[in-house]
Design a protein around this motif. Structure first.
Motif, PDB file in Angstrom:
ATOM      1  N   THR A 178       0.823  -1.206   0.000  1.00  0.00           N
ATOM      2  CA  THR A 178       0.000   0.000   0.000  1.00  0.00           C
ATOM      3  C   THR A 178       0.859   1.258   0.000  1.00  0.00           C
ATOM      4  O   THR A 178       0.587   2.228  -0.720  1.00  0.00           O
ATOM      5  N   ALA A 179       1.932   1.256   0.793  1.00  0.00           N
ATOM      6  CA  ALA A 179       2.808   2.432   0.868  1.00  0.00           C
ATOM      7  C   ALA A 179       3.494   2.696  -0.466  1.00  0.00           C
ATOM      8  O   ALA A 179       3.566   3.845  -0.928  1.00  0.00           O
ATOM      9  N   VAL A 180       3.993   1.632  -1.103  1.00  0.00           N
ATOM     10  CA  VAL A 180       4.687   1.798  -2.376  1.00  0.00           C
ATOM     11  C   VAL A 180       3.743   2.305  -3.459  1.00  0.00           C
ATOM     12  O   VAL A 180       4.056   3.230  -4.219  1.00  0.00           O
ATOM     13  N   LEU A 181       2.552   1.707  -3.541  1.00  0.00           N
ATOM     14  CA  LEU A 181       1.599   2.133  -4.562  1.00  0.00           C
ATOM     15  C   LEU A 181       1.099   3.550  -4.301  1.00  0.00           C
ATOM     16  O   LEU A 181       0.865   4.315  -5.243  1.00  0.00           O
ATOM     17  N   SER A 182       0.953   3.904  -3.025  1.00  0.00           N
ATOM     18  CA  SER A 182       0.563   5.288  -2.701  1.00  0.00           C
ATOM     19  C   SER A 182       1.626   6.272  -3.167  1.00  0.00           C
ATOM     20  O   SER A 182       1.314   7.379  -3.627  1.00  0.00           O
ATOM     21  N   HIS A 183       2.870   5.865  -3.030  1.00  0.00           N
ATOM     22  CA  HIS A 183       3.982   6.706  -3.498  1.00  0.00           C
ATOM     23  C   HIS A 183       3.874   6.961  -4.997  1.00  0.00           C
ATOM     24  O   HIS A 183       3.992   8.111  -5.456  1.00  0.00           O
ATOM     25  N   GLU A 184       3.632   5.911  -5.773  1.00  0.00           N
ATOM     26  CA  GLU A 184       3.536   6.074  -7.224  1.00  0.00           C
ATOM     27  C   GLU A 184       2.281   6.842  -7.620  1.00  0.00           C
ATOM     28  O   GLU A 184       2.292   7.618  -8.575  1.00  0.00           O
ATOM     29  N   LEU A 185       1.192   6.643  -6.897  1.00  0.00           N
ATOM     30  CA  LEU A 185      -0.030   7.387  -7.200  1.00  0.00           C
ATOM     31  C   LEU A 185       0.113   8.869  -6.868  1.00  0.00           C
ATOM     32  O   LEU A 185      -0.548   9.717  -7.479  1.00  0.00           O
ATOM     33  N   LYS A 186       0.968   9.165  -5.895  1.00  0.00           N
ATOM     34  CA  LYS A 186       1.241  10.572  -5.604  1.00  0.00           C
ATOM     35  C   LYS A 186       1.954  11.225  -6.799  1.00  0.00           C
ATOM     36  O   LYS A 186       1.672  12.376  -7.156  1.00  0.00           O
ATOM     37  N   HIS A 187       2.871  10.488  -7.432  1.00  0.00           N
ATOM     38  CA  HIS A 187       3.482  10.971  -8.668  1.00  0.00           C
ATOM     39  C   HIS A 187       2.411  11.249  -9.716  1.00  0.00           C
ATOM     40  O   HIS A 187       2.464  12.261 -10.432  1.00  0.00           O
ATOM     41  N   LEU A 188       1.446  10.353  -9.817  1.00  0.00           N
ATOM     42  CA  LEU A 188       0.391  10.496 -10.826  1.00  0.00           C
ATOM     43  C   LEU A 188      -0.459  11.733 -10.568  1.00  0.00           C
ATOM     44  O   LEU A 188      -0.749  12.501 -11.490  1.00  0.00           O
ATOM     45  N   SER A 189      -0.861  11.919  -9.322  1.00  0.00           N
ATOM     46  CA  SER A 189      -1.743  13.047  -9.004  1.00  0.00           C
ATOM     47  C   SER A 189      -1.052  14.393  -9.193  1.00  0.00           C
ATOM     48  O   SER A 189      -1.706  15.397  -9.451  1.00  0.00           O
ATOM     49  N   ARG A 190       0.269  14.434  -9.083  1.00  0.00           N
ATOM     50  CA  ARG A 190       1.015  15.691  -9.251  1.00  0.00           C
ATOM     51  C   ARG A 190       1.537  15.874 -10.677  1.00  0.00           C
ATOM     52  O   ARG A 190       2.240  16.844 -10.950  1.00  0.00           O
ATOM     53  N   HIS A 191       1.223  14.935 -11.560  1.00  0.00           N
ATOM     54  CA  HIS A 191       1.675  15.011 -12.958  1.00  0.00           C
ATOM     55  C   HIS A 191       3.199  15.101 -13.044  1.00  0.00           C
ATOM     56  O   HIS A 191       3.759  15.884 -13.821  1.00  0.00           O
ATOM     57  N   ASP A 192       3.871  14.272 -12.249  1.00  0.00           N
ATOM     58  CA  ASP A 192       5.332  14.326 -12.204  1.00  0.00           C
ATOM     59  C   ASP A 192       5.983  13.830 -13.491  1.00  0.00           C
ATOM     60  O   ASP A 192       7.097  14.248 -13.815  1.00  0.00           O
ATOM     61  N   ILE A 193       5.325  12.918 -14.217  1.00  0.00           N
ATOM     62  CA  ILE A 193       5.907  12.451 -15.481  1.00  0.00           C
ATOM     63  C   ILE A 193       6.024  13.617 -16.466  1.00  0.00           C
ATOM     64  O   ILE A 193       7.044  13.779 -17.137  1.00  0.00           O
ATOM     65  N   ALA A 194       4.977  14.433 -16.557  1.00  0.00           N
ATOM     66  CA  ALA A 194       5.024  15.607 -17.440  1.00  0.00           C
ATOM     67  C   ALA A 194       6.093  16.591 -16.972  1.00  0.00           C
ATOM     68  O   ALA A 194       6.801  17.187 -17.786  1.00  0.00           O
ATOM     69  N   LEU A 256      17.967   6.772 -14.111  1.00  0.00           N
ATOM     70  CA  LEU A 256      17.130   7.972 -14.116  1.00  0.00           C
ATOM     71  C   LEU A 256      16.386   8.042 -15.441  1.00  0.00           C
ATOM     72  O   LEU A 256      16.951   8.424 -16.460  1.00  0.00           O
ATOM     73  N   GLY A 257      15.123   7.639 -15.445  1.00  0.00           N
ATOM     74  CA  GLY A 257      14.339   7.640 -16.670  1.00  0.00           C
ATOM     75  C   GLY A 257      13.592   8.943 -16.856  1.00  0.00           C
ATOM     76  O   GLY A 257      13.148   9.569 -15.895  1.00  0.00           O
ATOM     77  N   MET A 258      13.448   9.341 -18.130  1.00  0.00           N
ATOM     78  CA  MET A 258      12.755  10.596 -18.415  1.00  0.00           C
ATOM     79  C   MET A 258      11.242  10.419 -18.387  1.00  0.00           C
ATOM     80  O   MET A 258      10.514  11.360 -18.093  1.00  0.00           O
ATOM     81  N   LEU A 259      10.759   9.215 -18.705  1.00  0.00           N
ATOM     82  CA  LEU A 259       9.324   8.969 -18.811  1.00  0.00           C
ATOM     83  C   LEU A 259       8.823   8.011 -17.740  1.00  0.00           C
ATOM     84  O   LEU A 259       7.776   7.409 -17.881  1.00  0.00           O
ATOM     85  N   HIS A 260       9.578   7.835 -16.688  1.00  0.00           N
ATOM     86  CA  HIS A 260       9.095   7.057 -15.549  1.00  0.00           C
ATOM     87  C   HIS A 260       9.768   7.550 -14.281  1.00  0.00           C
ATOM     88  O   HIS A 260      10.803   8.226 -14.313  1.00  0.00           O
ATOM     89  N   THR A 261       9.166   7.267 -13.154  1.00  0.00           N
ATOM     90  CA  THR A 261       9.751   7.630 -11.864  1.00  0.00           C
ATOM     91  C   THR A 261      10.777   6.572 -11.464  1.00  0.00           C
ATOM     92  O   THR A 261      10.830   5.495 -12.051  1.00  0.00           O
ATOM     93  N   HIS A 262      11.577   6.846 -10.472  1.00  0.00           N
ATOM     94  CA  HIS A 262      12.584   5.874 -10.021  1.00  0.00           C
ATOM     95  C   HIS A 262      12.479   5.721  -8.506  1.00  0.00           C
ATOM     96  O   HIS A 262      13.140   6.392  -7.736  1.00  0.00           O
TER      97      HIS A 262
END
Length: 413
Positions: A178-194, A256-262
């Motif tokens: 749950t903690a790991v997926l919440s971390h990645e979803l936080k990236h999603l909600s903040r549009h960090d990939i863009a 360090l990927g440009m189109l994904h989080t690490h």
């Protein structure tokens, strides 16, 4: 394009260097949330500087005399060199470097898409995740996939993001999942990939500047630390320990990927774990205000670099909204020749310049061609009737006059 890049580089480099030098004390005092918000000042200073270059009249609108005066300095020509072949070579090297980095971005996007297509969907009934965004209207929840080539969880994709996890992810406890997926979803909600994509494109334009790459790397690290702070904000001590153990388990992925989080990154593992022990109050409005102030300063920094220091008088004249820097003739610069050109022109209703002619010049025929060429590309504010027989004087000078010298203009009649 190359001249705009050079003009933008100064304020951008100063801002990035300031954040890098002050990063450690600021992070200790303000916390990971606020430091990550401070990076908003980078696109703001970029936009402010570009506006200062393209629309100087809107940022500085004094009253102008009927015969407007603008300075054209030889400093930029001498800085770039007299040889046009050298300019073309430098521009070619810059473009080649930028295109190479863009090609690397495209290559990674293709590999990431193939990896995502080959990955298999999984369901984690114990991970109670509430997805803040949907991929499409038909998909009510986030898609989670696993693949043997993945070493650490990541959010991948710009238009259709998915969470990719390693094959061992299901061996984690439900709370760790749950903690790991919440971390990645936080990236999603903040549009960090863009945000990562924008940062990489910006670094690709300034690939020759090491400060930009250091700032990009620091920005990506701050992004992960800020996500950690968001996810663990309401966790107790034992939950934070479990979260730290998960970071340690996935610390071998340092790519360090440009189109994904690490998620896993051993280079900042110690820093991330130390930040989990701290707690700071979020100050989004204060940090956005500071970022906005730093962004607007970009327009002021480069005002002096725009062609033409204007002499202010009491008579109102048409105001240009875009001025093109006239070229300083190479031979004149070599011989340190200075002079001026007075021109007359018309402005149509759309603000376009036409019918440019030389009224007077000194020395004759030295600066005329460059002055006419540049003025023909100027743009003025649109008006109902346009302007007929407007006048302007371009003063070609080797360097700007000293500020402490008083200048007095005397005209007959």
């Amino acid at each position: 394009m190359i001249s705009l890049v050079i003009n933008v580089m100064l304020p951008l480099t100063l801002l990035c260097a300031a954040i890098l030098l002050l990063h450690r004390p600021l992070q200790a005092r303000l916390g990971a949330h606020n430091i990550y918000t401070l990076w908003v000042s980078v696109p703001l200073v970029l936009a402010g500087t570009v506006l200062g270059q393209l629309a100087p009249a809107r940022l500085d609108s004094p009253s102008l005399e009927q015969l407007q005066h603008y300075r054209v300095l030889a400093g930029e020509l001498l800085f770039q060199g007299d040889n046009p072949t050298l300019k073309m070579i430098l521009a070619g090297i810059w473009m080649l470097g930028s295109l190479t980095l863009l090609a690397a971005l495209l290559y990674q996007a293709i590999l990431l898409k193939r990896l995502s297509n080959r990955a298999e969907d999984i369901e984690l009934p114990h991970a109670s995740i509430q997805c803040p965004l949907s991929l499409t209207r038909r998909e009510p929840s986030m898609v989670i996939k696993r693949h043997p080539d993945i070493d650490s969880p990541m959010l991948a994709g710009l238009l259709r993001p998915v969470i990719l996890v390693p094959m061992t992810f299901e061996q984690l406890s439900p709370s760790q999942q749950t903690a790991v997926l919440s971390h990645e979803l936080k990236h999603l909600s903040r549009h960090d990939i863009a945000a990562n994509l924008f940062g990489y494109l910006l670094a690709s334009l300034f690939w020759f500047n090491p400060v930009c790459w250091l700032a990009y790397r620091r920005f990506r690290d701050d992004q992960e630390i800020a996500c950690d702070a968001e996810v663990t904000q309401k966790m107790d001590k034992q939950q934070r320990i479990a979260y730290s153990q998960t970071l340690l388990a996935y610390s071998q992925q340092a790519q360090l990927g440009m189109l994904h989080t690490h998620y896993g990154n051993k280079t900042i593992l110690k820093e991330r774990i130390m930040q989990l022990k701290k707690s700071h109050t979020k100050r989004p409005l204060a940090m956005l205000g500071l970022a906005l102030t730093m962004g607007l300063s970009g327009a002021l920094i480069n005002q002096s670099a725009v062609a033409g220091g204007k002499h202010h008088d009491e008579v109102k004249a048409p105001s240009p909204v875009m001025r093109i820097e006239p070229g300083y003739p190479t031979e004149a610069a070599k011989q340190s020749i200075e002079g001026y050109v007075q021109l007359q022109f018309d402005i149509d209703k759309q603000g376009k310049v036409s019918n440019v002619s030389v009224i007077e010049s000194s020395p004759a025929d030295v600066f005329d061609a460059e002055a006419v060429k540049a003025l023909s590309q100027w743009r003025y504010e649109a008006s109902d009737k346009g302007v007929s027989q407007a006048k302007v004087q371009l003063d070609f000078m080797m360097s700007a006059p000293k500020a402490e010298l008083e200048r007095i203009r005397i005209t007959a009649g």
